[in-house]
Design an enzyme around this catalytic site. Structure first.
Site, short mmCIF file in Angstrom:
data_model
loop_
_atom_site.label_atom_id
_atom_site.label_comp_id
_atom_site.label_asym_id
_atom_site.label_seq_id
_atom_site.Cartn_x
_atom_site.Cartn_y
_atom_site.Cartn_z
N ASP A 64 32.61 31.65 37.39
CA ASP A 64 32.57 31.51 35.92
C ASP A 64 32.17 32.82 35.27
O ASP A 64 31.56 33.70 35.87
CB ASP A 64 31.57 30.42 35.52
CG ASP A 64 30.18 30.66 36.10
OD1 ASP A 64 30.09 31.12 37.26
OD2 ASP A 64 29.20 30.40 35.39
N GLU A 65 32.55 32.95 34.01
CA GLU A 65 32.04 33.97 33.10
C GLU A 65 32.16 35.40 33.62
O GLU A 65 31.25 36.21 33.47
CB GLU A 65 30.56 33.68 32.75
CG GLU A 65 30.36 32.34 32.09
CD GLU A 65 28.93 32.11 31.59
OE1 GLU A 65 28.79 31.67 30.45
OE2 GLU A 65 27.98 32.39 32.36
N LEU A 66 33.29 35.69 34.20
CA LEU A 66 33.49 37.06 34.66
C LEU A 66 33.67 37.99 33.46
O LEU A 66 34.41 37.67 32.52
CB LEU A 66 34.74 37.11 35.55
CG LEU A 66 34.78 38.22 36.59
CD1 LEU A 66 33.54 38.19 37.48
CD2 LEU A 66 36.04 38.08 37.44
#
Lengths: 571, 571
Positions: free
Chosen positions: B346-348
């Site tokens: 997630d949330e790269l």
């Protein structure tokens, strides 16, 4: 000349910087150094000079002796590591030097001529006589620390501060900031926390733990909202039928012994117990034992008769009900040493009385308006309380929404909005801040009423510690009225709380206002109180609470707690 | 004729009404009667017929024997009073009649031909082989109750239901609703709860208590978000330097023994432990041991490089880093018997790599795009996991926001919005619902970043149990894609949580989705699942949790809990 100026600059930088991350609330005046100092907890002595002076130990009140014992135990057991990366391991070299001195004694004394009273006695004096000031010096050279005050209550506050100076790593208790010099006193005389024990019940042990936590933050008033429409857990001598039928169960009762236990425990910790029996609203459950005194009990739909279920209010127009209520409060008042007693008075619902045939019949027969009847009812309860030396406390509606006679020493609690404090002050009443928009700890937990899945908390959003911390007690208050502001409190209404979440919903948030009302607007270095420098100190208080078994919530990831400012919004 | 019709009507009214307030999740099929029945906890026996049949007790797996012992203990110790006014005292006359029978035995058996495996073995079978179904009959005449299932896991679920049938008053364990007939099985195979042990640390004892609570609600997957940018508490054999330098302290580590302890405890309770080592984002703390593998570590301002502090992501373009990560996950995978392992994703933050000279150099030299490098990185970790029999699990961005190759058996967790599930299904991936707009338990606690006193929780407001309960797993999912919905989970991210509030922030709320994914859309009587009839049952579960030492929060005043519907919004 250049040399001495330089030395002065160094002295300022190393001695005067109030850098301690540990102190909450921040003292009014503080200077700290940068010399490591150790304390051997098992050998450390706290002595009372004033006892020795007079030659007999009875001069040390028992509750001060107990406070000393608690401080001694905390110094041994807190095992509070400094909130830095590595957990204080980095301090080991600093404190392992042979040059580091060890302090062996804290010498406490009252100022010459002071009257020696117990802490509990001091805690319930009239407001203008309460004195929590103290001075504390901790030298860096290993000589005795000194704590002086005018009262045992001041000494207790000083002991509380002393406890916060010390950290622990690998068996060593130490500070890196000796010498420490503190001169301290509260900015406001009322610094409270309110707990509702009626929506859900809380055993004595939970209340005691709450009092412990309050004392850590130098809060001095436990506002005990003891009863409400949902339950009446307070067993009042002569009126035991009310709790017998109104408590949730026989075990969910505060007996007079329980009350004495709580009052004693609070007093020992410098806390006044201001009890509230909310009237004439919020009283449905009295219907269980005295149906004759309650109008619109459990009337449906409840929203026509009350702000929350169940509806039910005392028949304020009934002389018999007024007499019953005054007698009930009079009897309850004897259980509490406080100079105050709250008769509540919030959220009165007129429709309840409009629909109550008995109330209407009385009003018609006496030619009174509801407001006139309310004035008589409140007057009767307040007269009863004054007869036993209590000053009445009421919620803001009693002065802002109603036209009733109230003596001007009545204390008014502001709750609906922070905006309302000024209006209360304009009416020349002393006030306590408890605004829902800053200080309500229950806000933000969503709707608790059934069958409303998209409903939110009525006072959404959640009040973070930092939101609470930005409250200004003097906002909109004229200079002329400033003396009317006694202080403030954070409050827990317990529709969605119980012993399961008591600690976590209250702490450390309720310590936020503790600093507002103790420290005031300005930090010792002259800068304004602010959330940026407060956070590391509040982390410290929170971790120390956890060390003492108080389940205070984590305000941030531990990563952030040990790296001040790195998790600030603009870092 | 008239008589028999009448009898049939009575039978329907008294036997078939699924009136039990106690059961959570509600079984798929339930009929209850209105006959009181007692149980003498100290004499009650739970027997396993299949063991006797085969003539040697080794056929009863040890963890089933332990489950029986736990149920026996709960029957004795729950002391759960019925949630009615008076606390069950009103039931005393009903159960004190001499006509009331006492049940002495629950006889358990596996269906003929069933393979006898331990509960723990059943709990980690491939999804399509897991079988939690059971049938339970409790006659009203005092004869033995029977529990049958295809698996020991099904028997465990049946024991859990059996425990919920009984109340306590004055030393008597009883039900008022015999006979009880239940045929039950889950609607969805994945019913989880996620805990983040990286923002703040949770000792093994807290996780075990959480597993106990999960098992009470028949949740079957503990999604363990073990590591993140803030800390790396998981000690991985061969990579001990990562936790040695990345854990908050030496004591805030999960050793392989701790993991085994947790996995065993979970398995005994029918719970699969799905561990997540989030990659390539959410990995700053690996920089402490392996600076060569982490880009933009603690870069400032963090908001340019990450969704929360601290910034720091694995150098996904680096072959050395991909190899390190794949090896790390491969080693960690051996600690867990689950068929699944989550690599996160997630949330790269692309800017982190744009600003990282080493990443840019590699991309330039290889001619890869960042997306291509990401595909290679994820492929390397997934290949490593598949080599030890694990099916990878990822967060939704891996399929919705990135253009990478993923095998289609990869399980995708939807978290950003419930709206995104349909898109994941359209891509033909199996999915688990964990939408922040319904299932995030941390929402609503205000801003946790420093110096933002007016900030709110990013996913405000608080998700009440009833909001969560209205989630529809099939909303916007086509019939053709329905088979892709494995189930769902509620999640606790722990920026503002710690052991202090673990129970109270999770329970009973996380049981809300447990019923969604067990019971499905319809109650046994054919009516739709709804918050109105759910609330009294959820109260029951909550109070029973408190009896077992799980500090589940009060959903309402106790007054409301014992008066169903009286505190509904429109009551």
């Amino acid at each position: 000349m250049v040399y001495s100026v330089l030395c002065a600059v160094i002295a300022i930088l190393t001695v005067s910087m109030p850098s301690s991350h540990a102190l909450w609330p921040m003292p009014k005046s503080l200077s700290t150094g940068s010399t490591p100092l150790k304390l051997t907890a098992s050998q450390f002595k706290i002595t009372t000079e004033f006892a020795e002076t007079h030659g007999h130990s009875t001069n040390t009140p028992a509750d001060l002796t107990q406070a000393i014992q608690r401080t001694t135990a905390h110094l041994q057991n807190d095992k509070m590591e400094r909130l830095v990366v590595g957990g204080g391991a980095a301090d080991k070299s600093a404190i392992s030097s042979k040059q580091v001195k060890t302090i062996n004694e804290l010498s406490m004394s009252l100022v010459k001529g002071a009257v020696v009273r117990s802490i509990a006695e001091e805690a319930v004096l009239p407001l203008e006589q309460r004195n929590e000031a103290y001075e504390l010096q901790v030298p860096a050279d290993g000589s005795s620390a000194t704590l002086t005050a005018n009262t045992t209550l001041g000494l207790l506050r000083g002991l509380t501060t002393f406890e916060q100076l010390w950290y622990f790593v690998d068996g060593e208790v130490y500070t890196l900031e000796a010498p420490v010099e503190i001169a301290d006193r509260p900015s406001y005389v009322y610094r409270g926390f309110m707990l509702d024990t009626a929506r859900n019940f809380f055993p004595v042990s939970d209340i005691k733990r709450t009092l412990d936590a309050m004392s850590m933050a130098k809060l001095n008033t436990f506002h005990w909202h003891a009863t409400d429409s949902q339950s009446f857990p307070l067993q009042v001598p002569g009126f035991t039928e009310v709790s017998a039928k109104g408590a949730y169960s026989a075990s969910m009762v505060f007996t007079p012994d329980d009350v004495q236990d709580i009052v004693t425990y609070a007093g020992e910790r410098g806390i006044d117990v201001l009890v509230e029996i909310d009237t004439p609203g919020h009283t449905m459950i009295i219907h269980e034992s005295h149906p004759e005194h309650v109008a619109c009990a459990q009337a449906s739909p409840w929203s026509n008769f009350a702000n929350e279920p169940p509806a039910g209010q005392l028949r304020l127009a009934s002389p018999a009900t007024a007499n019953f209520t005054a007698s009930l409060l009079h009897a309850a008042a004897h259980l509490f040493p406080s100079p105050f007693f709250s008769t509540g008075g919030d959220e009165l619902n007129a429709n309840c009385y409009d629909q109550d045939a008995e109330t209407q019949q009385i009003l018609n027969s006496t030619g009174q308006t509801l407001e006139q009847a309310l004035s008589g009812f409140v007057g009767a309860t307040h007269t009863a309380l004054r007869s036993v030396g209590k000053t009445p406390v009421v919620w803001e509606e009693m002065v802002l929404d109603h036209d009733i006679e109230l003596e001007n020493d009545t204390v008014v609690m502001v709750w609906i909005s922070s905006q309302n404090a000024a209006a209360v002050a304009e009416k020349n009443f002393r006030l306590v801040h408890g605004p829902s928009d800053y200080f309500y700890l229950d806000c933000g937990a969503g709707e608790w009423l059934g069958v409303d899945p998209t409903g939110n908390s009525w006072c959404d959003p959640f009040k973070t510690w930092s939101k609470s911390y930005t409250f200004d007690p003097m906002a909109n208050i004229s200079d002329a009225n400033a003396h009317l502001v006694l202080g403030g409190e954070q409050l827990l209404w317990t529709e969605q709380s119980s012993p399961s979440n008591l600690d976590s919903i209250v702490w450390p948030r309720a310590a936020s206002s503790a600093e507002i009302f103790w420290t005031g607007a300005t930090l010792p270095d002259g800068s304004p109180r602010n959330v940026g420098t407060a956070l590391p100190r509040l982390h410290d208080l929170r971790y120390r609470m956890v060390q003492r078994g108080i389940q205070a919530i984590a305000l941030q990831p531990h990563f952030c707690a040990i790296r001040p400012e790195e998790c600030d919004v603009n870092a």
